[in-house]
Design a protein around this motif. Structure first.
Motif, PDB file in Angstrom:
ATOM      1  N   GLN A 188     -68.953  -4.906   7.320  1.00  0.00           N
ATOM      2  CA  GLN A 188     -68.271  -6.170   7.025  1.00  0.00           C
ATOM      3  C   GLN A 188     -69.301  -7.237   6.692  1.00  0.00           C
ATOM      4  O   GLN A 188     -69.632  -8.083   7.512  1.00  0.00           O
ATOM      5  CB  GLN A 188     -67.400  -6.594   8.203  1.00  0.00           C
ATOM      6  CG  GLN A 188     -66.308  -5.597   8.562  1.00  0.00           C
ATOM      7  CD  GLN A 188     -65.479  -6.051   9.748  1.00  0.00           C
ATOM      8  OE1 GLN A 188     -65.100  -7.213   9.864  1.00  0.00           O
ATOM      9  NE2 GLN A 188     -65.189  -5.114  10.649  1.00  0.00           N
ATOM     10  N   LYS A 204     -63.266  -7.232   0.790  1.00  0.00           N
ATOM     11  CA  LYS A 204     -61.971  -7.379   1.469  1.00  0.00           C
ATOM     12  C   LYS A 204     -61.587  -6.135   2.247  1.00  0.00           C
ATOM     13  O   LYS A 204     -60.989  -6.213   3.319  1.00  0.00           O
ATOM     14  CB  LYS A 204     -60.878  -7.711   0.449  1.00  0.00           C
ATOM     15  CG  LYS A 204     -61.114  -9.003  -0.303  1.00  0.00           C
ATOM     16  CD  LYS A 204     -61.247 -10.202   0.630  1.00  0.00           C
ATOM     17  CE  LYS A 204     -59.942 -10.565   1.312  1.00  0.00           C
ATOM     18  NZ  LYS A 204     -60.072 -11.794   2.126  1.00  0.00           N
ATOM     19  N   SER A 205     -61.887  -4.964   1.713  1.00  0.00           N
ATOM     20  CA  SER A 205     -61.592  -3.725   2.437  1.00  0.00           C
ATOM     21  C   SER A 205     -62.614  -2.679   2.052  1.00  0.00           C
ATOM     22  O   SER A 205     -63.160  -2.698   0.945  1.00  0.00           O
ATOM     23  CB  SER A 205     -60.175  -3.229   2.127  1.00  0.00           C
ATOM     24  OG  SER A 205     -60.057  -2.857   0.764  1.00  0.00           O
ATOM     25  N   TYR A 206     -62.866  -1.766   2.987  1.00  0.00           N
ATOM     26  CA  TYR A 206     -63.906  -0.768   2.759  1.00  0.00           C
ATOM     27  C   TYR A 206     -63.547   0.508   3.489  1.00  0.00           C
ATOM     28  O   TYR A 206     -63.282   0.511   4.695  1.00  0.00           O
ATOM     29  CB  TYR A 206     -65.253  -1.305   3.257  1.00  0.00           C
ATOM     30  CG  TYR A 206     -66.402  -0.352   3.135  1.00  0.00           C
ATOM     31  CD1 TYR A 206     -66.669   0.309   1.935  1.00  0.00           C
ATOM     32  CD2 TYR A 206     -67.240  -0.108   4.219  1.00  0.00           C
ATOM     33  CE1 TYR A 206     -67.737   1.183   1.821  1.00  0.00           C
ATOM     34  CE2 TYR A 206     -68.316   0.762   4.118  1.00  0.00           C
ATOM     35  CZ  TYR A 206     -68.561   1.411   2.914  1.00  0.00           C
ATOM     36  OH  TYR A 206     -69.617   2.270   2.800  1.00  0.00           O
TER      37      TYR A 206
END
Length: 507
Positions: free
Chosen positions: A190, A200-202
């Motif tokens: 993050q 935003k997303s991983y």
């Protein structure tokens, strides 16, 4: 947007770029896209980073993904020259023993916190002192750091070092939010930086989804709202991925270029700084004998590697810098000409008249370069077996394999490159030995301003000392291949870090 060059620009000699893209100026790109309907998402097939923390990243290639979310104190342009980044300019003291970076006012991190001189100081000090830092050796000439005002931060140096603006354009100078850095485990997935995009997303190993960072200092040149990063497509699905829109832009290997072009997709070809190399641990037998390593280098037909295994792309090299780069020493060209009889003679002189057995580790089993090297070494009595690196295990850290087919992904500063490859604590120096003369030669090169006419000779002298005393076997220069759909516009050919200012897509 073309930025004016600040004091202390690199003065690097430009590499010859092949197949260069011809982007329109950003204003024209924006106007054209508005007329035709600009899309809001770009999907890039590239390698996902080993970590989103630039301080602990141990993979050179990570810098391209990290640059999506972090901005450096400086940037490098298409030719690899230092340009303003978070700092709009910089000033060296008259004696060269300190450099002050003048930050842009009003900077913030992606979480909204202030990015000022104190934050830069904290981020750089973490890079120097964190126990698992991989960039600490590159900051060794930085004695202390002071925040002189909200926008001025000064690096006080142990010696004259004019490489600092280049050094701070890559992972070493990417500024991490001090608040986020308090939890390194969380930071690994993050990130909180001040780059062009916000993660935003991983999903590790699968996909990273990012959105435009409206607080990025150059946000006006970021022309896509959403950015998706996926792993490089498998050769069997590259064309299908481009056709289906799964990828707008994708990194390719040399073997894929012909098929992708035949399918009608443009492929940008750029001669870049990385080179292929054999990592060698010279504290492990038989590589502890320099004549064995010379025999290996002499047994390799580099031009055949280029022609056969790499489909004609690249040039043979005997050093970590390609032709045309300021640190490339022409005197090292053809240092060990291909000569099988000579290789056998060197083996005999090393005490191996009947040949020697070695194991060569590869990143993937089907690497054609590894297979051809095996054939060439076998022909010279260097009986070579191939093995595959243990997945997920970083050999730079474990040093489990003493002989590895690798790629040196360059560093923004040539002095930094020499330290990473040959320094006593260099990440890619498996043996952790270093020539006694190298530190002084590196200091001499660092003591020249990058525009000093004496600088090229000084940095090339350091290259010569390193290459002729260390066991690394350099093979050929690398060409970067980027296939894209006709919807993608504004791509530029970067010899080093890939950036996306001015890039846009049709709907």
């Amino acid at each position: 947007m073309r930025m004016r060059r600040a004091a202390g620009v690199a003065g690097l000699v430009a590499l010859l770029l092949t197949g260069c893209a011809s982007p329109a100026p950003v204003g024209e790109a924006a106007a054209g896209s508005a007329a035709g309907g600009r899309g809001d998402t770009l999907t890039w097939g590239w390698s996902l980073p080993s970590t989103w923390d630039p301080v602990t990243s141990a993979v050179g290639n990570d810098v391209h993904a990290l640059t999506l979310v972090y901005e450096g104190i400086t940037e490098v342009d298409e030719k690899g020259e230092a340009q303003p980044g978070l700092a709009r300019s910089w000033t060296y003291a008259k004696d060269g023993r300190s450099v002050t970076f003048h930050l842009r006012p009003g900077l913030t991190f992606s979480d909204g916190t202030k990015l000022d001189a104190a934050a830069v100081k904290a981020s750089l000090e973490r890079g120097k002192t964190a126990k698992d830092s991989t960039i600490a050796p590159q900051l060794v000439t930085v004695e202390r750091i002071t925040a002189d005002s909200a926008t001025d931060v000064t690096l006080h140096l142990t010696q004259v070092d004019y490489q600092i603006p280049l050094l701070l354009s890559g992972k070493t100078g990417q500024i991490v939010s001090p608040a986020a850095a308090k939890d390194p485990a969380k930071l690994a997935t993050q990130p909180v930086g001040a780059g062009p995009f916000i993660l935003k997303s991983y999903v590790p190993g699968s996909q990273a989804t990012l959105v435009k960072n409206p607080a990025f200092w150059n946000a006006g040149d970021i022309l896509v709202t959403n950015f998706v990063l996926k792993p490089t497509p498998d050769p069997s699905v590259a064309v299908a991925g481009l056709r289906s829109g799964q990828y707008d832009l994708a990194d390719l290997t040399a073997s894929q270029v012909g098929g992708v072009e035949a399918a009608g997709f443009p492929v940008e070809k750029t001669d870049v700084l990385p080179v292929r190399v054999l990592d060698v641990n010279n504290t492990v037998k038989p590589f502890d004998n320099p004549k064995v390593v010379q025999a290996i280098s002499t047994a390799i037909d580099r031009q055949a590697l280029v022609d056969t295994a790499n489909f004609g792309y690249g040039r043979p090299v005997w050093q970590p810098f390609p032709q045309g780069y300021v640190a490339h020493d022409p005197g090292l060209d053809n240092l060990y000409p291909h000569d099988v009889a000579k290789a056998r003679q060197l083996l005999a002189e090393a005490g191996y008249p009947d040949g020697v057995d070695v194991q060569l580790a590869l990143g993937r089993a089907d690497d054609p370069v590894g297979e051809l090297i095996q054939q060439q070494l076998n022909a010279a009595g260097i009986r070579t077996t191939l093995t595959v690196l243990t997945p997920g295990v970083n050999n730079y850290i474990t040093r489990k394999y003493p002989f590895v087919l690798d790629q040196f992904n360059a560093r923004q500063s040539p002095v930094q490159a020499l330290q990473v490859l040959f320094g006593a604590q260099g990440l890619m120096n498996l043996g952790k030995t270093t020539p006694a003369e190298l530190p002084a030669a590196v200091a001499e090169a660092s003591g020249h301003a990058l525009t000093d006419p004496a600088y090229p000779a000084a940095i090339q002298a350091a290259t010569r000392i390193a290459v002729t005393n260390m066991p690394n076997v350099f093979l050929y220069s690398v060409t970067r291949f980027a296939a894209h759909t006709p919807k993608v516009h504004g791509l530029r050919n970067w010899v080093d870090i890939q950036r996306f200012e001015g890039v846009w897509v049709d709907k």
